[in-house]
Structure formats: structure tokens, C-alpha cells
Design an enzyme around this catalytic site. Structure first.
Site, PDB file in Angstrom:
ATOM      1  N   LYS A 184       0.832  -1.213   0.000  1.00 41.87           N
ATOM      2  CA  LYS A 184       0.000   0.000   0.000  1.00 41.87           C
ATOM      3  C   LYS A 184       0.869   1.266   0.000  1.00 41.87           C
ATOM      4  CE  LYS A 184      -3.470  -2.520  -0.371  1.00 41.87           C
ATOM      5  NZ  LYS A 184      -4.473  -3.124   0.493  1.00 41.87           N
TER       6      LYS A 184
HETATM    7  C1  LIG Z   1      -5.533  -4.253   0.735  1.00 44.10           C
HETATM    8  C2  LIG Z   1      -6.990  -4.002   0.745  1.00 44.10           C
HETATM    9  C3  LIG Z   1      -7.802  -4.341   1.835  1.00 44.10           C
HETATM   10  C4  LIG Z   1      -7.296  -5.158   2.993  1.00 44.10           C
HETATM   11  O1  LIG Z   1      -6.236  -4.590   3.628  1.00 44.10           O
HETATM   12  P1  LIG Z   1      -5.411  -5.461   4.724  1.00 44.10           P
HETATM   13  O2  LIG Z   1      -4.693  -4.405   5.485  1.00 44.10           O
HETATM   14  O3  LIG Z   1      -4.503  -6.349   3.949  1.00 44.10           O
HETATM   15  O4  LIG Z   1      -6.397  -6.199   5.546  1.00 44.10           O
HETATM   16  C5  LIG Z   1      -9.136  -3.997   1.817  1.00 44.10           C
HETATM   17  N1  LIG Z   1      -9.674  -3.356   0.759  1.00 44.10           N
HETATM   18  C6  LIG Z   1      -8.942  -3.028  -0.315  1.00 44.10           C
HETATM   19  C7  LIG Z   1      -9.598  -2.289  -1.439  1.00 44.10           C
HETATM   20  C8  LIG Z   1      -7.595  -3.353  -0.365  1.00 44.10           C
HETATM   21  O5  LIG Z   1      -6.863  -3.060  -1.451  1.00 44.10           O
END
Ligand SMILES: *Cc1c(COP(=O)(O)O)cnc(C)c1O
Length: 382
Positions: A184
Site C-alpha cells: 500500500k
Molecule cells: C488491501 C486491501 C484491503 C485489505 O487490507 P489489509 O490491510 O490487507 O487487511 C481492503 N480493501 C482493499 C480495497 C484493499 O486493497
């Protein structure tokens, strides 16, 4: 051709993070503590939001958001058919039913008119995803929410730096969830944040994130002496640790600088790919800021390769790519559990079949970016 494989989504980590992690280890306080509190405060300041709770993932954040908003078994929550699975799974973990709506093109965010068609007397919330970093049409969604008395819960996993009509994330929906997963825009390795402007919801989130212990239980992570606590709900183990916050503090400080780097890479890609048989990401909507989380191109009927062959060609040229995402309703679980079929959400399906994301990390060198461009052009030169 480049010699080393370019890993998709590898994060930019600085010496500050490394030093902070070592400092935390040496301090002896590795779990939830002062650095997590500081990270929450600084995150709240960055976004100008009232209440922040740092948690173990965005999936945990979404689950807690559902519970704080009072989503219960029998309720329905409208979710875009084009998102990561955890958006819908959080609804299921709360005992409720995810009801999919199609996305708009070319924006790829939830289509407010299709969302409205999916509203029933059981609908309690809409869960827009600010997809790839582009804000959903929050004005239209807010009027739907007001008209039908629904809660808006933002999945801002792609969108920390996104702005919409002058507003920062956390000031659009009623509760907002962020991800600090490794790929991210900023990372704590694993981690997430829930923000809300409502004090009673924030209190509920804090309690449920830590076993359901009364709020003062957080204070037992301090040097102020032991405090007894009461368990007031059957909560979860969703807290963030100081080891994770050690990454988060410095990643947050470098967030804007990294966004500027991704904006530059984005511009270079868009100029280089003009004229190729690819659909490029649309320009940001007026009066918004795009967080540039994913640079996703789509193959067209004129492309000499389909999406999977293009990914394979790039892989053979040592370029890692990703798919964000296969339309959710086409996965086995949602088809079998909710009776969805191919053809139900044509826009989500079209994107799911043709999209691939190219490396966009702030860590990329100009040479890496050129390697990606050369590899894409070589694959499409048939
Ligand atoms: C990565 C992601 C999540 C989940 O995030 P985590 O921190 O891995 O639980 C949820 N929604 C979207 C759109 C994502 O890209």
C-alpha cells in the site's frame, strides 16, 4: 532486458524506519504502547480527523467499522463488485450480507445509480472503495445515504492521500478504514487504521479491538502502574504493536514525498504509452486528488495479446505485475453463497478480464521505470 526481477509493490523503506524498529526492540516495549499512540495522533493530524484507532489490518478495521455502525445479522451492505475480497468479507464477518453493485467506467468506482437499485428495506450501509486511489462519487453516495438513512463506510485502503472537493479522507464517509499492508501507499508490514468523527463509535472500536476490555485497559500499557479492567464485550485481538508503529511513523512523514514520486512515474508511463493498444487510467476528476496507488492499464480488442499473455510476457522480461481485481461475484464463494452469475455486473467483469497493474512504488528508479516501459512496448510489438 533487465537482469533482476522487479517485484511488484515492493515498498520504499528508509533508514529512519530501521533505526526506529531497532530502538523499539531495544526499549523492551514491543507491543501496543507509546509509539502506537503517537502514530494514531500523527495520523489524525495528517487527515484532520477526530478519532483514530490503529489496528492489525484494514480487514480488521472494516470488521470493527461494521460492528461500531451496528451492522447485524439480517442486514445488507452494498459493496462494489470490483474490489478486494476483504471489503465484502468484513460484511460477512459481521453476520450481514454483502450486496454487490456495479462500477462506473472509466472511473471504476461504485456506480451510485446501481447502488440505489440495490437498496432494500434491509440495507443499512454503503461501502464505497476509493479505487486505485480515485475517490468514489461521494456527493451522490451521501445523498443516497441521507435519503435512505444509510451509513457510509469508506474502504480507503488505496486512498490515504486522496482528496475530494477539498476534504481529506476520513471526512467523507461516517467511518473510514485504511490499510498499511506492504504494497500500500504506506506500510507497517501489516496494519490498518479506523477513523471516525463520532466519539461513541470510536469508543466502541477501541473496546472491540482489544478483547472487549473496558477503555482504560489500554492504559495498562503504561508505566503508571497496574490497572484492573472489565471485559464489557466479546471483542477481538486487532491491536497494532509499537514494532509496526515504528514503520508507520516514518512512512507517514514520507507520504507526500512518495506520492510526488508516484505522480512523476504515472506521468512518465502515460506519456510513454500514448498510441499503444491499451486503455490508460483516466485523468483524476476535477477538484479531487488521486492517491496514485495503482497504475492499471487495460488491454483492448486491438491489443495483440490478452491480459494474461501480456502479464506472462512482462514476467518473462523480469517485470512483476498484479491484477486489481477479478470481479468479486465471479469467485466461487460468492457465486455459491449468494447465487451470483456471469453477466450480473458487466463493467466489473470487463475490468476484471482486461486489467493489469504495473509497478508504481516510490522505490522505483528511473531505470526501473524505463525497463517497465521497454518491456510493455516489446510485448505489444507484434
Ligand atoms: C488491501 C486491501 C484491503 C485489505 O487490507 P489489509 O490491510 O490487507 O487487511 C481492503 N480493501 C482493499 C480495497 C484493499 O486493497
Amino acid at each position: 532486458m533487465r537482469k533482476e526481477f522487479l517485484v511488484f509493490g515492493s515498498p520504499a523503506i528508509g533508514n529512519e524506519e530501521i533505526d526506529e524498529v531497532l530502538d523499539t526492540i531495544r526499549s523492551g516495549w514491543l507491543g501496543t504502547g507509546p509509539k502506537t499512540m503517537r502514530f494514531e495522533q500523527e495520523f489524525a493530524e495528517y487527515l484532520n480527523v477526530k478519532h483514530c484507532t490503529a489496528v492489525s489490518s484494514c480487514t480488521a478495521a472494516l470488521h470493527l467499522a461494521m460492528l461500531a455502525a451496528g451492522i447485524r445479522p439480517g442486514d445488507e451492505v452494498i459493496v462494489p463488485a470490483m474490489t478486494f475480497c476483504s471489503t465484502a468479507n468484513a460484511v460477512i464477518h459481521a453476520g450481514a450480507k454483502p450486496v454487490f453493485a456495479d462500477i462506473e467506467l472509466p472511473a471504476m468506482t461504485i456506480d451510485p445509480s446501481d447502488a440505489e437499485r440495490k437498496i432494500t428495506p434491509r440495507t443499512r450501509a454503503i461501502l464505497p472503495v476509493h479505487f486505485h486511489g480515485r475517490p468514489a462519487d461521494m456527493a451522490a453516495l451521501r445523498s443516497l445515504a441521507v435519503k435512505h438513512t444509510l451509513v457510509l463506510i469508506d474502504d480507503a485502503a488505496h486512498a490515504i492521500e486522496t482528496r475530494y472537493r477539498g476534504k481529506t479522507m476520513g471526512n467523507l464517509g461516517d467511518i473510514t478504514c485504511f490499510s498499511f499492508y506492504v504494497t500500500k501507499n504506506m506500510t507497517t508490514v501489516e496494519g490498518g487504521m479506523v477513523t471516525t468523527g463520532r466519539g461513541e463509535w470510536a469508543d466502541r472500536i477501541k473496546i472491540l479491538a482489544l478483547h472487549g476490555m473496558s477503555k482504560d485497559a489500554w492504559a495498562r500499557f503504561s508505566d503508571k502502574g497496574y490497572k484492573h479492567y472489565q471485559v464489557v464485550a466479546a471483542g477481538f485481538k486487532y491491536n497494532m504493536t509499537d514494532l509496526q508503529a515504528s514503520f508507520g511513523l516514518h512512512q507517514l512523514h514520507r507520504l507526500e514525498q512518495n506520492l510526488a514520486r508516484r505522480e512523476a512515474i504515472w506521468k512518465t508511463y502515460t506519456e510513454a504509452f500514448k498510441g499503444l493498444p491499451l486503455l490508460l487510467p483516466p485523468d483524476p476528476a476535477p477538484d479531487t486528488r488521486h492517491a496514485r496507488h495503482l497504475y492499471a492499464v487495460r488491454v483492448t480488442p486491438e491489443s495483440p495479446l490478452d491480459r494474461d499473455d501480456l502479464m506472462d510476457g512482462l514476467y518473462k522480461r523480469n517485470i512483476g505485475t498484479g491484477v486489481h481485481y477479478t470481479a468479486l461475484h465471479l469467485h466461487q464463494y460468492y457465486r455459491e453463497s449468494f447465487g451470483y452469475n456471469k453477466g450480473d455486473f458487466p463493467n466489473a467483469e470487463a475490468v476484471g478480464a482486461t486489467t493489469l497493474s504495473l509497478p508504481l512504488s516510490a522505490k522505483l528508479t528511473d531505470g526501473d521505470v524505463q525497463d517497465v516501459i521497454d518491456a510493455v512496448k516489446a510485448c505489444l510489438a507484434h
